[in-house]
Design a protein around this motif. Sequence first.
Motif, mmCIF file in Angstrom:
data_model
loop_
_atom_site.group_PDB
_atom_site.id
_atom_site.type_symbol
_atom_site.label_atom_id
_atom_site.label_comp_id
_atom_site.label_asym_id
_atom_site.label_seq_id
_atom_site.Cartn_x
_atom_site.Cartn_y
_atom_site.Cartn_z
ATOM 1 N N UNK A 1 1.075 -1.220 0.029
ATOM 2 C CA UNK A 1 -0.009 -0.134 -0.041
ATOM 3 C C UNK A 1 0.937 1.239 -0.148
ATOM 4 N N UNK A 2 1.945 1.152 0.059
ATOM 5 C CA UNK A 2 2.989 2.354 0.157
ATOM 6 C C UNK A 2 4.197 2.055 -0.712
ATOM 7 N N UNK A 3 3.941 2.722 -2.066
ATOM 8 C CA UNK A 3 4.861 2.675 -3.018
ATOM 9 C C UNK A 3 5.851 4.025 -2.738
ATOM 10 N N UNK B 1 12.715 1.240 -0.613
ATOM 11 C CA UNK B 1 12.700 1.777 0.775
ATOM 12 C C UNK B 1 13.330 2.930 0.918
ATOM 13 N N UNK B 2 13.218 3.560 2.223
ATOM 14 C CA UNK B 2 14.078 4.508 2.555
ATOM 15 C C UNK B 2 15.086 4.074 3.832
ATOM 16 N N UNK C 1 17.515 8.682 3.509
ATOM 17 C CA UNK C 1 16.813 9.612 4.517
ATOM 18 C C UNK C 1 17.777 10.980 4.552
ATOM 19 N N UNK D 1 9.373 20.242 6.282
ATOM 20 C CA UNK D 1 8.529 18.825 6.809
ATOM 21 C C UNK D 1 7.723 18.235 5.833
ATOM 22 N N UNK E 1 9.568 15.843 3.530
ATOM 23 C CA UNK E 1 10.086 14.547 4.178
ATOM 24 C C UNK E 1 8.984 13.641 4.768
ATOM 25 N N UNK E 2 7.909 14.300 4.590
ATOM 26 C CA UNK E 2 6.756 13.172 5.222
ATOM 27 C C UNK E 2 6.683 12.001 4.351
ATOM 28 N N UNK E 3 6.244 10.850 5.016
ATOM 29 C CA UNK E 3 5.649 9.644 4.115
ATOM 30 C C UNK E 3 4.617 9.936 3.203
ATOM 31 N N UNK E 4 4.219 10.886 3.425
ATOM 32 C CA UNK E 4 2.663 11.224 2.778
ATOM 33 C C UNK E 4 3.101 11.842 1.538
ATOM 34 N N UNK F 1 6.561 11.251 0.382
ATOM 35 C CA UNK F 1 7.473 10.429 -0.305
ATOM 36 C C UNK F 1 6.818 8.890 -0.964
ATOM 37 N N UNK F 2 5.833 8.628 -0.419
ATOM 38 C CA UNK F 2 5.181 7.274 -0.813
ATOM 39 C C UNK F 2 3.869 7.640 -1.682
ATOM 40 N N UNK G 1 0.434 6.499 -1.095
ATOM 41 C CA UNK G 1 -0.171 5.679 0.011
ATOM 42 C C UNK G 1 -1.437 5.250 -0.564
#
Lengths: 575, 490
Positions: free
Chosen positions: A71-73, A114-115, A120, A207, A210-213, A215-216, A218
């Motif tokens: 679910x997270x690419x 992945x990170x 990072x 911020x 760098x958020x997973x929202x 970078x991925x 979702x």
Amino acid sequence: MWLSCASCTGYIESETAPPFGADPLGTRGQGDFGAAGSNGNNLPPSGNGPGGVIALPPANCQPGTPPATTRLTRLTHKQYDNTIAALTGLPLHPAEDFLADQRQAGFDRGTDLQVGDVLARAYRDAAESVAETVVGDPTAYTRVLGCAPTQGDSCARSFVDSFGKRAFRRPVTAAEQSSYLALFQQGPQLVDTGDDFQRGVRVVLEAMLQSPKFLYRAELSETPAAGAIALSSYEVASRISYMLVSAPPDPTLMQAADADQLRDPNMVAAQATRVLTAGKGAHETVRDFHHQWLELDIFPQKLTKDPVRFPSVGPALAGALESEVEMFVDAVSFTQKRGFKSLMTAPFTFVNRTTAAIYGVTGQFTDDTLQRVELDPTQRAGLLTQVGFLASHAFSTVSSPIHRGVFVQRRLLCNLIPPPPPMIPALPTVDGAQIRTTRQQVDQHTAPSACSGCHHGLINPVGFGLEHFDAVGAYRTQENNVPIDASGTLAGTGSNAMFSDGVGLARAVAEAPEARACYAKNWFRYTLGRAETTADACTISQIADKLQNDEYTALDLLTDITRSNTFMYRAAENP
Amino acid sequence: MTRPAIARRMFLRGLAGVAVSLPFLESFAPHKALAQAGPKRMAVFFSTNGVNMERFWPKGSYGALTADMLMGTGLEPLASYASKLLIPRGIHLVPRGFGRDPAGGDDHSKAVGHRLTAAANQDTQERYASGPSLDHVIAPSINPGGKGPLNLMVGHRANDVLGSFSYTGSGQQAIPFQDPWKAFKDWAGGGATTMAGGAMMDRAVMRRQSILDLVKTDLDALKNSSVIGVADRTKLDMHLTSIRGLETNMAATGVTSMSASGCGLPAERQQEISVINPRNVTLDTEYLKMGDMLLDVMALAMACDQNRVVTIQWGSGAGGPIFSWLGMGADDVNNRYNHHKLSHGATTDAATSPNLPTDQWKSALFSIDQWYMERFKGLLDRLAAYSEPGGSVLDNSAVCYMNDLGDGLGHNWMDLPNIIAGGAGGYFKLGQYVKLTRGSGTANDTDAPSNMLLTTLANSVGATMPDGKPITNFGRAPTGKAGEFDALKT
């Protein structure tokens, strides 16, 4: 398809089951650092290695339930840069300095990305640099803000909402608005330069980037749909633009998502077509796919030739040879609007002065630019007779039917060719008596029973078809005064089509259902970022079928992927 | 992208064999007690395609290793370091290659994939190893802040298992730095905000911390969501670990500590590295030059205590450059065939039976082996030049040479070349040539599995499991064994 190459390697690969069982050493081993599963995402072995080759159903199949996928690419580096450019309006491309990503199923756009800590750090440094640059550039600052700082809090809120929506590719939640606003308000304590508003913007930009929202991609939808889950319109919008052109959804696509129109496959396909025909994105996708599928990146390593016999060819020619292929696929796909058959058989290419001489075409050419030329259609046809491929699959003085045959089997037919066994006998010498040509030498060398299964059965009959082309890909009619014999068969296919030269080989590949299936599989792997599973077989089969029509272009293929069950839906379970 | 300036008020002249004491280490007080020995590090120098086994190893008996035992061998360039070397003999790869333990591609794929992971290769197109590598396991354990290792590579990198022997996890290959300038900047700093210390520094640290808090909150929220499955939780955990690494290293970032301590490259050398063309770094013609630059970056990272786990891989498996700079004449085989072909004595990669004159290809391999030993000696020289409590950086480190194969022609995964230099602060015996097999021979597939070497190395630098317990078995039953090579320990 399974091959009986028992004598090749000592491993027996059966018609029905993968060898050795799924995990012979035990994934729950007794060591301290056992792996979670036999591959990175706990899915069953897929169609790329000895673990399983997916058999395709007939084209009138009914697609089943889509497979369970991540679910997270993570965004690829290219997607990251295109997003930064779209968000800021500035020609910033920090990801060009990131370390390359690993390949998955043959391409660097995998769902397994992945990170790690190196990335990072790189993301942090890039976010800081972009934020500082944007705030320092009045045009970009205004664009990113979208409101007047004099409005105070309401502009801060509006900035968080609008930039957040563009960065996350969906509306921000109330909780996100509150956290990012709180961070905005700390700006003056956390940033040294600029007025209070600029400091707030800067820290929020750092911020969000760098958020997973960000970078991925979702995909958190839970909307049930006939035993599967339907992705939301926002999630589908991201798929359309990121998978097809490696870019974030443009405003038109976002509006369609806002109106929840992207649950309708026809709307999805219409948007896909629009995205593919707007701008240069699709050209880059087609270029990048073929570059990776055809392994053009090995050219610099594989062009060392005898400087006496071939003084004009060396690693320095790699760039021109790569560009030639890229320009060719672009011309076929976009200018001619043709598909797979033309890729395999069209008798034209792009040359510079050096390669013009190798092709034997006359005219005025330069070293720095490539020009389109027509080729002799009795000698040349499509990708397989291009100099880059032929020269990089050859030795320093002679051709290599084995390398060329293996490439066709693996990359064009998707057949599994196991590695050679160790300690095979020495190459017989071309003595001018019993062995006078490369073909005879290879034929004899691979005749022992330990070798002939794969070589006489699969590899050589294909590779011999290109024997009219020497170590640098120039056409020849004789070798050591013996007329070239370029006859062969397209072994490893149902038709086993016979041919008498490279043009015949190219035509056989163009007509082979296995080659169409392989091309479809590779596009699928590239676009979806994963190897195909049995759940994808119907989608691939239908695309393979359509590739029979030479007017079915790469863009049509990409649009059809968006119509597949796996594009708009996902399995209910998680890997 | 413009290259940001790096403060270089002072620099160390640790090169050229001049011993230099490092007062700056004392300023790393949070990480090191002053009176104790310097931190332990592990370095791995990895080359591929095997060696000329007939001429590589020390002459004479097992036991004390002397300089004259190395003369005339592939190891001759290391003669002056004989008293600081430990050469174990008889180690075999785990899982085994050559048709013994199945799956995972050909012998080269297995050799590279298993060497530092002791894990089987995956059943996929790329054939990646199915477990993390030693460097990625021990670095978070021994690096301040849990930072990952520094992975470097010279030459062309293949796009599959052959391209890197390091893994962050199952199926997750660690892509190494190949550009020396990028490698240097990764730990020496050079982020957009040059932090000059003082109040500005504090604000920058606070900003980074506030942002990372938000990022962590977002990652945790995803992780705890019911929608996320096991595989995605692993992915998020990796990301969280990376973020935590950023946090803890923030106050002691390379930039701050570099400018405060003056730990850096000599100005001319830094300039030289900063102007290399990134597009050329993997070309064969640049191999020697890039190799030397990467060794400088590697040694400096270790000496400045910016990373206690560093690896450098020379060439991909079944690859390697054309060693044209070792060629003696126009027709010398070193000018025409790359390392892999020469390891098979052949003009092609696929022929595994020699078709070149025997003396030519065997002596080509011998000169390649000595060339790599000269580079290895260069690494030892660089590390020996930095003195610190405990002796030198070299003395406090386990600096390993590894090759993924023994006899390259036969793809032999038994009797693998291994050298441990430095001793990791007295953990390893030094000046010794040790046979680890029980019988008289060293080509053996049961007595000395390579995973035990990994376990021993992990313990030598003080790495532990995440819960603090010792690492007792870096490996996988049934072909590996638990425990360390006690015969190598003091």
